[in-house]
Design an enzyme around this catalytic site. Structure first.
Site, PDB file in Angstrom:
ATOM      1  N   CYS A   1     -30.842  23.509  38.068  1.00 58.94           N
ATOM      2  CA  CYS A   1     -29.444  23.082  38.004  1.00 58.94           C
ATOM      3  C   CYS A   1     -28.839  23.597  36.700  1.00 58.94           C
ATOM      4  O   CYS A   1     -28.067  22.919  36.040  1.00 58.94           O
ATOM      5  CB  CYS A   1     -29.322  21.564  38.118  1.00 58.94           C
ATOM      6  SG  CYS A   1     -30.213  20.646  36.869  1.00 58.94           S
TER       7      CYS A   1
ATOM      8  N   ASP B   1     -44.743  14.631  40.405  1.00 53.82           N
ATOM      9  CA  ASP B   1     -43.921  14.618  39.200  1.00 53.82           C
ATOM     10  C   ASP B   1     -44.801  14.269  38.013  1.00 53.82           C
ATOM     11  O   ASP B   1     -45.732  13.462  38.128  1.00 53.82           O
ATOM     12  CB  ASP B   1     -42.773  13.624  39.303  1.00 53.82           C
ATOM     13  CG  ASP B   1     -41.661  13.978  38.311  1.00 53.82           C
ATOM     14  OD1 ASP B   1     -40.806  14.820  38.665  1.00 53.82           O
ATOM     15  OD2 ASP B   1     -41.659  13.436  37.196  1.00 53.82           O
TER      16      ASP B   1
ATOM     17  N   LYS C   1     -34.656  15.368  47.432  1.00 55.98           N
ATOM     18  CA  LYS C   1     -35.060  16.570  48.162  1.00 55.98           C
ATOM     19  C   LYS C   1     -36.382  16.349  48.901  1.00 55.98           C
ATOM     20  O   LYS C   1     -36.595  16.899  49.980  1.00 55.98           O
ATOM     21  CB  LYS C   1     -35.147  17.764  47.205  1.00 55.98           C
ATOM     22  CG  LYS C   1     -33.777  18.284  46.801  1.00 55.98           C
ATOM     23  CD  LYS C   1     -33.846  19.603  46.067  1.00 55.98           C
ATOM     24  CE  LYS C   1     -34.266  19.442  44.639  1.00 55.98           C
ATOM     25  NZ  LYS C   1     -33.310  18.681  43.827  1.00 55.98           N
TER      26      LYS C   1
ATOM     27  N   PRO D   1     -36.028  12.652  41.254  1.00 51.10           N
ATOM     28  CA  PRO D   1     -36.126  11.289  41.778  1.00 51.10           C
ATOM     29  C   PRO D   1     -36.413  11.178  43.264  1.00 51.10           C
ATOM     30  O   PRO D   1     -36.534  10.072  43.773  1.00 51.10           O
ATOM     31  CB  PRO D   1     -34.756  10.711  41.445  1.00 51.10           C
ATOM     32  CG  PRO D   1     -33.836  11.882  41.498  1.00 51.10           C
ATOM     33  CD  PRO D   1     -34.624  13.037  40.968  1.00 51.10           C
ATOM     34  N   GLY D   2     -36.486  12.293  44.018  1.00 52.42           N
ATOM     35  CA  GLY D   2     -37.003  12.229  45.365  1.00 52.42           C
ATOM     36  C   GLY D   2     -36.040  12.505  46.499  1.00 52.42           C
ATOM     37  O   GLY D   2     -36.435  12.470  47.657  1.00 52.42           O
TER      38      GLY D   2
END
Length: 782
Positions: free
Chosen positions: A328, A219, A193, A190-191
Site C-alpha cells: 500500500c 503474521d 484479504k 488484520p485478515g
C-alpha cells in the site's frame, strides 16, 4: 494491505469513529480554561514538502494531474465493504442494498441535492463490494443513513459483510484461486484479504461439500494474529490454519525420506499472497498522521526485507503456481525495484504476468521503468553515485538496472565494502554485475524488464487509496543458489524462536535462509484487545486455554512453542462415539475420526473440539512428522464445546454443537432435531427461552419434551415435518433443559435472524433493519 507502522490504530478508528474525528486532533495551544467536554479541534496537517518533492521527482503522475492528485489525497477516504459471497443471505442482502437503501437514498438526494451515498464498486464481480461516502454528521441528520449504518454494523459482526478498503480487495481477485489450491497469505493480519481467499475457495466448491484446498494465514506479530483470528472466525471454515512466523523464515516442513502414512512430504503452495510490510503512504487518506511522519528513508529501510519476503514466498510456491506481490505504498523503491530484483534473482524461472485484460473496469496504471533513489537529502540515479558511507543503507537492487556501474577510478577495496557481485555478508545477488561507466557522466537508468506489467492504483482515478500489485508466475524451479538453505547458524537469541542479526546481515538472506529477526520494528496493535471481542476458544494465551498448565516434563513434544497451546488429534474413541451416537452422525457421511483436534493433551480436560478438513489434516500430520515446525495460533473450526450445565440427571453427551460449527455439520445430524414453524422460531429468538407449555404450536411441546437432555438443533420449517437441509436452511443451536428450551447464540445473531424473518412476513413500518437494535455497543467490531 502492506503493513505501514502507523496504519493499525487509524484503521480501527475508521470503524469506531466518524471520519471527521479521525481527521481532527486537539490543538496543542488550546487555552487552559477550555471547557473539558467541548474540546477545541483542528484538522490534521496534510502537507509535507518532502513528500511532494519526492513524488514529483519520481513521476508517479503527470504534471497536469498533480493538483488533483494532492487534492484527493487530502480528503478522507470513503468507506467500503464487501458482502460475504458464502453467506446464506448473500442474495437477500444485495437485494436490500439495491432495492431499499440505494433507492431510498437516491430519492432523498434528489430532494436535498446531495451526492450518492452508497453504490457498488463497478469493477468488483456480482455487486458484492460497495462504496459509501457519508460522515457521522450526515448519519445523525438522515434517518435512512442511520438505519443503514446500524444494518452494516450488525451484518459485519455476524459475518455477512466485511468492512475493507476498496483497493485492499484487489489482490485476491488477480490470484486465480481454485477450490483445491493450497494458499499462503504471508503477512495476513488484520485478515480481510484472508477472508476473501476463503470465500473464493468455498464459493468455487460444490454445494454442500468442503473444498479440498486450504489457506494458511501467517503474521509475525502475536497481537495482530489475534485480530486475524477474530476476523476469520466469522467465516466458519475448517480449511484454515493461522500461524505466527516471520514471513522470511516461514518453514517448508520438508520431510526427509519416504513415509507412506503422510500424504505430503513438504509444505508448498499453489498460490501465495505476499502483501508485505511497507511505508504505507498509500493509506494517507485514512491515516492522515502519516503526513507528519513521512520521509523517503521509510521506504529505503524496508526494501531489502521486502525482497527477502518475496523470495521466500516464491521458494514456497509450486512450479506452475502464482504469487501476488503487493504494497500500500506508491514508492517505486518498495514496488518496481523489489519486483525487478526478484526477477533478476530468479532468471527465467519466474515471469511477470500481464493482467491488463482482467477486471477492465478497474482503473490502474502501468509500472514504472525508471526511478531515482533519495538518501539524506540527495538524489541518485545510479548506484555508482552513492557514497561509500551510505552503501549500507542504499543497496544496488534499489536502482532500475540492478547493476553496479563501476567508474574506472573506483578500486577493488571499494568492492569489498559492498556492491560487486555480492552484499555486505558475501551472499550472491543475481545479475548485479559490474559494468564500466564513464566517470562523472550522469546515468539515467531504465529497466530492461517488463515492469509495465505491474499495476499501480492511484487515489484520484477512482476516489480510493493507493496500491501496487504485481502478478508472478513460477514456470520452473528457482536457480539452485536460491533454493539451497543458507548454512550459517544463528546463536544470538532474542525472544522465543527468533534470532537477532545486524541490519547489514538481514538485508541479504537467500530464499531458504535460516531464521533471522527482521530489522524492522514489529507492528504492535497496542489496544487490539480493547477493540474486538476476544475469541478465547481460538486464541493461544500465555496460560493454557483449556484451564490446565501443561509442563515441558509432561509432554515436551506437544508443547514446542512457548505461550502456544499444543494442537493434538483427538483419539478418544469413547468420547467420539458418544458424540456420534447422541447426534446421529454416521461416520461414512461425515467422518469425525482423524478430523477432530483439541488444544489440550488431557482428554478429560478438553473444553473445545475443532474440526479440520482433509487438507488441514494432512498439513497437521506433516507438521507432527517434522517436529512441529509450524507455530500454530489457530486451526480448524470450533465444532463442539463442553457444556457445564448441572441441571437434571447426567447427560448422555456433555458436548454441545457450537454456533460456528453448526452450518458444516447440520446436514449430517439425524437426532436431537426439532423442526419449528416461523411463529415459534421467532418466539424463541425474541425471548431467548421458552417453557415447553408455552409453544405457540402445542404439538411442539411434546416433541421438545421427547428430546434428550442437552444440546439440540432447532430448524426453521414451514410445517412441522423434516425438511431437506440445504444452503438456505436456517437453524440454531439450543439447550433442552428440564422444563424449557433456550437458545445458544449471541444477541447479534438473534437480532440478525429476526430481521431475516421479518423479510418473510408483511413489512412493518420502517422496513428492514427497523427492529430493535439490541446492544449497540456489542455491534462495534474491530
Amino acid at each position: 494491505m502492506g503493513r505501514g507502522r502507523q496504519r493499525g490504530r487509524s484503521q480501527r478508528k475508521h470503524f469506531k469513529e466518524s471520519r471527521e474525528n479521525v481527521w481532527k486532533r486537539p490543538k496543542s495551544d488550546a487555552p487552559d480554561n477550555a471547557v473539558a467536554d467541548k474540546p477545541t479541534w483542528e484538522p490534521f496537517l496534510t502537507d509535507n514538502p518532502n513528500f511532494e518533492e519526492y513524488y514529483k521527482e519520481q513521476g508517479i503522475v503527470k504534471a497536469e494531474e498533480w493538483d488533483l492528485f494532492m487534492e484527493i489525497l487530502r480528503k478522507p477516504l470513503p468507506a467500503a465493504f464487501r458482502v460475504n459471497s458464502n453467506s446464506q443471505f448473500c442474495d437477500q442482502i444485495i437485494s436490500i442494498l439495491e432495492n431499499d437503501f440505494v433507492k431510498s437514498l437516491q430519492a432523498e438526494a434528489i430532494e436535498g441535492g446531495e451526492l450518492e451515498a452508497i453504490k457498488p464498486l463497478p469493477w468488483y464481480p456480482k455487486n458484492l463490494a460497495w462504496h459509501s461516502n457519508f460522515s457521522r454528521k450526515e448519519i445523525r441528520k438522515n434517518k435512512i443513513l442511520e438505519r443503514f449504518h446500524e444494518y452494516l454494523k450488525l451484518e459485519n459482526e455476524v459475518g455477512n459483510m466485511t468492512r475493507q478498503e476498496a483497493v485492499s480487495m484487489v489482490p485476491p481477485l488477480f490470484l486465480d484461486v481454485h477450490p483445491d489450491h493450497f494458499v499462503l497469505d504471508m503477512c495476513a493480519a488484520p485478515g480481510s484479504k484472508t477472508f476473501q481467499l476463503l470465500e473464493i475457495i468455498h464459493g468455487a466448491s460444490e454445494s454442500g461439500t468442503l473444498p479440498n484446498g486450504m489457506v494458511v494465514a501467517n503474521d509475525v506479530d502475536f497481537q495482530r494474529s489475534n485480530l486475524l483470528i477474530h476476523q476469520t472466525k466469522r467465516m466458519c471454515t475448517s480449511n484454515l490454519i493461522v500461524t505466527n512466523h516471520e514471513g522470511q523464515q516461514f518453514p517448508g516442513c520438508r520431510l526427509k525420506g519416504l513415509n507412506g502414512d503422510i500424504p505430503i512430504n513438504q509444505l508448498s503452495f499453489d498460490r501465495v499472497l505476499c502483501d508485505v510490510p511497507c511505508s504505507g503512504d498509500g493509506t494517507l487518506r485514512k491515516a492522515p498522521d502519516i503526513w507528519r511522519k513521512w520521509n523517503s528513508g521509510m521506504g529505503n529501510g524496508l526494501h531489502s526485507l521486502q525482497v527477502i519476503l518475496a523470495m521466500r514466498g516464491l521458494s514456497l510456491l509450486k512450479v506452475g503456481g502464482k504469487m501476488i506481490y503487493s504494497t500500500c505504498s506508491m514508492n517505486p523503491v518498495e514496488d518496481e525495484a523489489v519486483v525487478a530484483e526478484i526477477l533478476r534473482r530468479c532468471g527465467d524461472s519466474v515471469e511477470l504476468v500481464d493482467v491488463s485484460d482482467k477486471l477492465p473496469e478497474l482503473i490502474r496504471r502501468p509500472g514504472l521503468k525508471t526511478w531515482k533513489v533519495r538518501d539524506k537529502g540527495g538524489w541518485f540515479t545510479s548506484y555508482k553515485d552513492v557514497p561509500q558511507n551510505r552503501r549500507g543503507a542504499v543497496v544496488v537492487s534499489m536502482f532500475p538496472s540492478g547493476k553496479y556501474l563501476k567508474d574506472s577510478t573506483e578500486t577493488t577495496q571499494e568492492n569489498e565494502n559492498g556492491g560487486v557481485n555480492g552484499n555486505e555478508d558475501g551472499c550472491k545477488e543475481t545479475d548485479n554485475s559490474v559494468v564500466d561507466a564513464v566517470p562523472d557522466e550522469p546515468v539515467v537508468e531504465v529497466s530492461d524488464l517488463p515492469l509495465e506489467r505491474c499495476m499501480r492504483i492511484v487515489p484520484h482515478d477512482q476516489n480510493t487509496g493507493a496500491f501496487f500489485i504485481a502478478v508472478l508466475h513460477k514456470v520452473s524451479p528457482l536457480p539452485e543458489f536460491q533454493e539451497k538453505p543458507n548454512p550459517r547458524k544463528h546463536s544470538s537469541k532474542k525472544t522465543g524462536d527468533s534470532t537477532e542479526k545486524s541490519p547489514a546481515e538481514e538485508a541479504v538472506v537467500s530464499a531458504n535462509a535460516e531464521p533471522v529477526e527482521s530489522p524492522v520494528e514489529k507492528v504492535i496493535e497496542e489496544d487490539a484487545n480493547n477493540e474486538k471481542e476476544k475469541d478465547d476458544s481460538l486464541e493461544p494465551e500465555k496460560q493454557n486455554t483449556e484451564g490446565e498448565t501443561i509442563t515441558e516434563e509432561k509432554d515436551a513434544n506437544s508443547r514446542k512453542w512457548k505461550g502456544f497451546d499444543p494442537v493434538v488429534f483427538l483419539k478418544e474413541e469413547t468420547l467420539i462415539d458418544s458424540i456420534k451416537e447422541f447426534y446421529g452422525i454416521k461416520d461414512e457421511s461425515f467422518p469425525l475420526y482423524g478430523h477432530l483436534v483439541t488444544r489440550n493433551t488431557d482428554t478429560s480436560s478438553v473444553k473445545r473440539i475443532y474440526y479440520v478438513s482433509k487438507s488441514v489434516k494432512e498439513v497437521l500430520q506433516l507438521n507432527f512428522a517434522v517436529g512441529q515446525q509450524l507455530k500454530i495460533a489457530s486451526v480448524g473450526l470450533k465444532m463442539f464445546e463442553r457444556q457445564s450445565a448441572k441441571e437434571g440427571p447426567s447427560k448422555p453427551c456433555s458436548f454441545r454443537i457450537s454456533s460456528e460449527g453448526l452450518p458444516v455439520i447440520l446436514p449430517y445430524i439425524t437426532k436431537q432435531v426439532l423442526y419449528t414453524p416461523i411463529a415459534d422460531f421467532k418466539h424463541l429468538l425474541e425471548h431467548k427461552s421458552i417453557r415447553f407449555p408455552d409453544f405457540v404450536n402445542p404439538q411442539l411441546s411434546q416433541k421438545a419434551t421427547d428430546l434428550a437432555l442437552g444440546c439440540c438443533v432447532v430448524i426453521l420449517s414451514d410445517g412441522e415435518e423434516a425438511v431437506k437441509v440445504d444452503a438456505s436452511t436456517i437453524a440454531i443451536s439450543c439447550w433442552r433443559g428440564n422444563n424449557s428450551l433456550a437458545v445458544m447464540i449471541t444477541p447479534a445473531d438473534c437480532q440478525e435472524l429476526l430481521e431475516r424473518l421479518a423479510e418473510r412476513t408483511p413489512k412493518t413500518e420502517g422496513g428492514p433493519g427497523n427492529e430493535s437494535n439490541g446492544d449497540s455497543a456489542a455491534m462495534e467490531t474491530a
